[in-house]
Design an enzyme around this catalytic site. Structure first.
Site, PDB file in Angstrom:
ATOM      1  N   ALA A 180       0.966  -1.294  -0.122  1.00  0.00           N
ATOM      2  CA  ALA A 180      -0.231  -0.185  -0.034  1.00  0.00           C
ATOM      3  C   ALA A 180       1.229   0.974   0.105  1.00  0.00           C
ATOM      4  CB  ALA A 180      -1.191  -0.234   1.131  1.00  0.00           C
ATOM      5  N   ASP A 181       0.178   1.917  -0.469  1.00  0.00           N
ATOM      6  CA  ASP A 181       1.036   3.918  -0.715  1.00  0.00           C
ATOM      7  C   ASP A 181       0.412   4.425  -0.448  1.00  0.00           C
ATOM      8  OD1 ASP A 181       3.835   4.960  -1.245  1.00  0.00           O
ATOM      9  OD2 ASP A 181       2.665   6.151  -1.595  1.00  0.00           O
ATOM     10  N   THR A 182      -0.176   5.477   1.084  1.00  0.00           N
ATOM     11  CA  THR A 182      -0.794   6.618   1.059  1.00  0.00           C
ATOM     12  C   THR A 182      -0.110   7.958   1.058  1.00  0.00           C
ATOM     13  OG1 THR A 182      -1.705   4.958   2.754  1.00  0.00           O
ATOM     14  CG2 THR A 182      -2.268   7.504   3.492  1.00  0.00           C
TER      15      THR A 182
END
Length: 184
Positions: free
Chosen positions: A65-67
């Site tokens: 994931a990347d936020t």
């Protein structure tokens, strides 16, 4: 077995709280936005690159994931220092922003890439409030320079979307795709 492609303590906490067993195998990739890449495309691409940057065994599912945070057309990732955190917090004060998390679930023969977007509104903050929070240390390893689950909780007027997305992992979206990948 789920393999979390991250060293994020928040992602570990969310998966643990949801009762999803996992192991960690963190990737090491360059996180640079391409010219003219939209925030959504950027978050999705980084999640996918992270998922493919680690090895996978036949029975494993990799989760990456990347936020990022987008405020007033500025992409806010993790601040590099307190001055950068203060700059980001000034952009958030009194405004609504978006928290965008790209996710990628990968098996040996399939992948799912998706994105969650949550709108968050900060109350207007004084210069002293901004400075106090920036120097608290909490903003330093957080996209957008704040932690909704921490000291910054008192700054947030409302959210529209997944709370856990703002923390760092849209767990219901992850679970939805996990079920699809693991059910015959």
């Amino acid at each position: 077995m789920l393999v979390l492609a991250s060293n994020s303590p928040r992602r570990k906490e969310i998966l643990t709280a949801a009762g999803i067993p996992f192991i960690i195998r963190a990737p090491n990739i360059a996180e640079e936005r391409r010219p003219d890449e939209s925030p959504v495309d950027y978050a999705r691409r980084l999640a996918e690159e992270k998922a493919f940057a680690i090895s996978i065994a036949p029975a494993e599912i990799v989760l990456a994931a990347d936020t990022i945070v987008v405020s007033q057309e500025h992409i806010l990732e993790k601040p590099c220092d307190q001055a950068d955190a203060l700059r980001m917090l000034r952009l958030l004060s009194g405004h609504e922003h978006q928290v965008i998390t790209g996710i990628c679930l990968r098996t040996a023969d399939a992948k799912v890439v998706d994105v969650a977007i949550t709108k968050v509104r900060f109350i207007p903050l004084s210069d002293q409030e901004l400075a106090d929070y920036a120097t608290s240390g909490e903003p330093m390893d957080k996209a957008g320079a704040y932690a909704i689950q921490g000291l910054a909780s008192k700054f947030i007027d409302r959210i529209d979307g997944c709370y856990f997305n703002v923390v760092g992992l849209p767990i219901s979206l992850v679970y939805y795709h996990l079920k699809k990948l693991t059910q015959p």
